[in-house]
Design a protein around this motif. Structure first.
Motif, short mmCIF file in Angstrom:
data_model
loop_
_atom_site.label_atom_id
_atom_site.label_comp_id
_atom_site.label_asym_id
_atom_site.label_seq_id
_atom_site.Cartn_x
_atom_site.Cartn_y
_atom_site.Cartn_z
N UNK B 151 0.83 -1.20 0.00
CA UNK B 151 0.00 0.00 0.00
C UNK B 151 0.87 1.26 0.00
N UNK B 152 1.93 1.26 0.82
CA UNK B 152 2.79 2.45 0.91
C UNK B 152 3.57 2.68 -0.39
N UNK B 153 4.05 1.58 -0.99
CA UNK B 153 4.94 1.73 -2.15
C UNK B 153 4.21 1.61 -3.47
N UNK B 154 2.96 1.15 -3.45
CA UNK B 154 2.23 0.88 -4.69
C UNK B 154 2.89 -0.20 -5.54
N UNK B 155 3.65 -1.07 -4.89
CA UNK B 155 4.32 -2.16 -5.62
C UNK B 155 3.75 -3.50 -5.15
N UNK B 156 3.07 -4.24 -6.05
CA UNK B 156 2.61 -5.57 -5.68
C UNK B 156 3.82 -6.50 -5.51
N UNK B 157 3.89 -7.16 -4.37
CA UNK B 157 5.05 -8.00 -4.08
C UNK B 157 4.80 -9.40 -4.61
N UNK B 158 5.44 -9.71 -5.72
CA UNK B 158 5.16 -11.00 -6.38
C UNK B 158 6.42 -11.78 -6.71
N UNK B 159 7.58 -11.15 -6.54
CA UNK B 159 8.84 -11.85 -6.79
C UNK B 159 9.98 -11.08 -6.13
N UNK B 160 11.18 -11.59 -6.23
CA UNK B 160 12.31 -10.94 -5.57
C UNK B 160 12.59 -9.54 -6.13
N UNK B 190 9.55 -17.04 -2.73
CA UNK B 190 10.31 -16.53 -1.59
C UNK B 190 11.10 -17.68 -0.95
N UNK B 191 10.44 -18.81 -0.81
CA UNK B 191 11.10 -20.00 -0.25
C UNK B 191 12.34 -20.34 -1.06
N UNK B 192 12.22 -20.20 -2.39
CA UNK B 192 13.33 -20.52 -3.28
C UNK B 192 14.48 -19.52 -3.13
N UNK B 193 14.10 -18.27 -2.84
CA UNK B 193 15.12 -17.21 -2.82
C UNK B 193 15.91 -17.16 -1.52
N UNK B 194 15.30 -17.57 -0.40
CA UNK B 194 16.02 -17.42 0.86
C UNK B 194 17.15 -18.44 0.98
N UNK B 195 18.26 -17.98 1.56
CA UNK B 195 19.43 -18.87 1.67
C UNK B 195 19.10 -20.07 2.55
N UNK B 196 19.83 -21.15 2.37
CA UNK B 196 19.52 -22.41 3.05
C UNK B 196 19.59 -22.29 4.57
N UNK B 197 20.49 -21.42 5.10
CA UNK B 197 20.60 -21.34 6.56
C UNK B 197 19.41 -20.63 7.19
N UNK B 198 18.57 -20.01 6.38
CA UNK B 198 17.37 -19.35 6.91
C UNK B 198 16.13 -20.22 6.68
N UNK B 199 16.20 -21.10 5.68
CA UNK B 199 15.06 -21.94 5.32
C UNK B 199 14.61 -22.81 6.51
#
Lengths: 351, 351
Positions: B151-160, B190-199
């Motif tokens: 809402x603040x940025x007017x950017x739909x969050x759909x990918x990295x 998002x799951x794909x993008x996060x590094x393994x130590x955070x997954x």
């Protein structure tokens, strides 16, 4: 942490500082109570500063909150605490609520602090007084000051017979089972009347605190069981002390406690705890305020205060209760260090 | 107990339950802060119950409180926390205050929770949004949820790329140094993008929490230092969690703390503390609510809830945060048991 149940607290709210709900709620939460909070006013700071902004909550607004709580089945506190309510209309809405709660749950513990004035001066509208008189019969414990006892009973307190008469009126005519009167100036007639084991042991100014319970009597021919204690008077006026004191009484009052030693009443025990904790907070506050720069602790001077309002405001600010810094005082289990309210068994004996 | 300074907290007040100020103030007081409390509304209970009574504080009333505090020299908090404010007029009064405080004390820590909506639905008037956008440049930390970032940025969050773009807009266009986004659904991209130590290491639903600090960078060619952590999702919706979370962030955020291990930012540390404590309270609440009688935990069913409003109300009541009973969680010194926000050093690398 054990579940202590719910307290519905209705009193004033200030943004800055600790009076009303701001003085009562945090200590009660530290004791483990869920506190349902209704603000009778929302002010920037307490009125003793001389200047304050904000608004009073109207009777209609209060009723809207009470009615919705009831409709939503969220109105079932085990304890009720009422303090400053600014006018008769709002207080009438509170009285209707108290009456309803009492009907639904006759064993509810209602702590009524009839906040009306101090030192001979009324600081609420006079039409508040009869509403408080009607409220008295619903209360489990009341905590008027000296002046409020005189106002409620219409009896000037000038000797032991008038003090006995005032307590008789409260217990008998108004059917209040538990009365505590704090901060009573130790006038010569009172000093003479109190038994030697209660009399202060050292010089310096003292105040007397009295409790009187008609439901727990030490002998059958007495109207009530009376306890008392002398508390050293700290110089300077600190706001919110009475609000904290009343909160600590309801927080420690437990009529079902069977572990009390003989000679103590549930009220005298609760007031012993409340006095101990309130005095500890007051001492911490006094010590803190003494170390402030001179301009933040200029003594009261009505003329100079009138010319320069910031003089008074800075003094008031410097005397705000050190409540948050005193958290350990509230969370600590009561131990042997209590300032005990001592039995005054001869209270009802006419001399 | 040490003096932690003053936080001015401006958000909603409810009599029953723990959202807004009721969720934020007690935990902050337990950490040792004096909290100056301004109530933007006074309601019987939160709006999620479906029925609520009480009133909103008008912009004029808010201004009266702020102006008097300033006049009385009582307006000098070291931290400012703002949450739910019901309409654009009132929020504009808050914005004027925030602007004034920032001018007087540029290093004030301002935690702005832009409460506007959740899960694709705005629950404030649309004209509130541009006021929040203007407020952003004053904030030290903001804690929008997923939908509020959009809402603040007017950017739909759909990918990295869109997530990077949204954070770029917040850091660069709106000059917000610290952003935390909690409760992000772990969608496949998002799951794909996060590094393994955070997954997440085990199955079951998780939410992602991200922090991004532009003032503390791990390398000079990055816009910010990003940290993240996966938090197990507890079933059921609990109100007040975001308010508690934001309070715990401002309570633990300390930009002058030089003892932080390398790889941590003041924000990532504060959010680690906030997540740990909030999750502990939520777990206690979840366990409590699971043990309630069936009629107090009937699952959401829009049709049945509409026919029988008490169905929803009882469910909401059963899910109120166990805040008072969690006191030890707030008073306990942070130790090794923290749920650490882990560095996501590859965040800004385009794949």
């Amino acid at each position: 942490m054990p579940d202590k149940g719910r307290i519905l607290s209705i009193q004033s709210h200030v943004t800055f500082g600790y009076v009303g709900g701001k003085a009562a709620v945090f200590p009660l939460q530290c004791l483990g109570f869920d506190v349902d909070i209704v603000n009778s006013v929302q002010f920037s700071n307490h009125s003793g500063y001389g200047r304050f902004g904000g608004t009073k909550t109207s009777a209609v607004e209060l009723a809207s909150i009470f009615d919705t709580l009831e409709l939503n089945e969220l109105l079932n506190p085990s304890r009720l605490l009422t303090g400053y309510v600014p006018n008769a209309e709002a207080l009438t809405a509170v009285a209707e609520l108290a009456s309803k709660l009492k009907k639904q749950k006759p064993d509810i513990i209602y702590m009524l602090d009839p906040v009306m004035g101090d030192s001979g001066r009324l600081y609420v509208a006079p039409d508040v007084v009869p509403v408080y008189r009607r409220l008295l019969s619903l209360a489990t414990v009341i905590s008027p000051n000296w002046f409020e006892v005189e106002t409620l009973t219409n009896i000037p307190l000038k000797d032991m017979p008038s003090l006995r008469q005032a307590l008789t009126v409260l217990h008998t005519d108004y059917r209040v089972p538990n009365v505590t009167i704090s901060s009573i100036p130790l006038q010569p007639w009172l000093m003479e009347a109190i038994p030697s084991h209660i009399r202060p042991t050292s010089d310096g100014p003292y105040l007397l605190c009295i409790t009187s319970s008609s439901t727990f009597k030490s002998s059958t021919d007495q109207l009530s069981s009376v306890h008392a204690q002398c508390v050293p008077l700290l110089s300077g006026y600190f706001s919110g002390v009475g609000d904290l004191f009343s909160a600590m009484i309801i927080g420690h009052f437990d009529p079902s406690d069977s572990s009390l030693p003989s000679g103590r009443t549930p009220l005298s025990h609760a007031v012993s705890c409340a006095l101990t904790k309130t005095h500890a907070v007051l001492t911490a506050t006094h010590e803190f305020s003494e170390k402030l720069p001179l301009e933040e602790r200029l003594p009261t001077d009505d003329e100079e205060d009138k010319v320069e309002p910031m003089r008074k405001i800075r003094r008031m600010k410097g005397r705000e209760l050190r409540l948050i810094q005193s958290m350990d005082i509230f969370t600590k289990k009561e131990n042997g260090d209590l300032r005990h309210m001592e039995p005054w068994t001869s209270f009802w004996e006419q001399s």
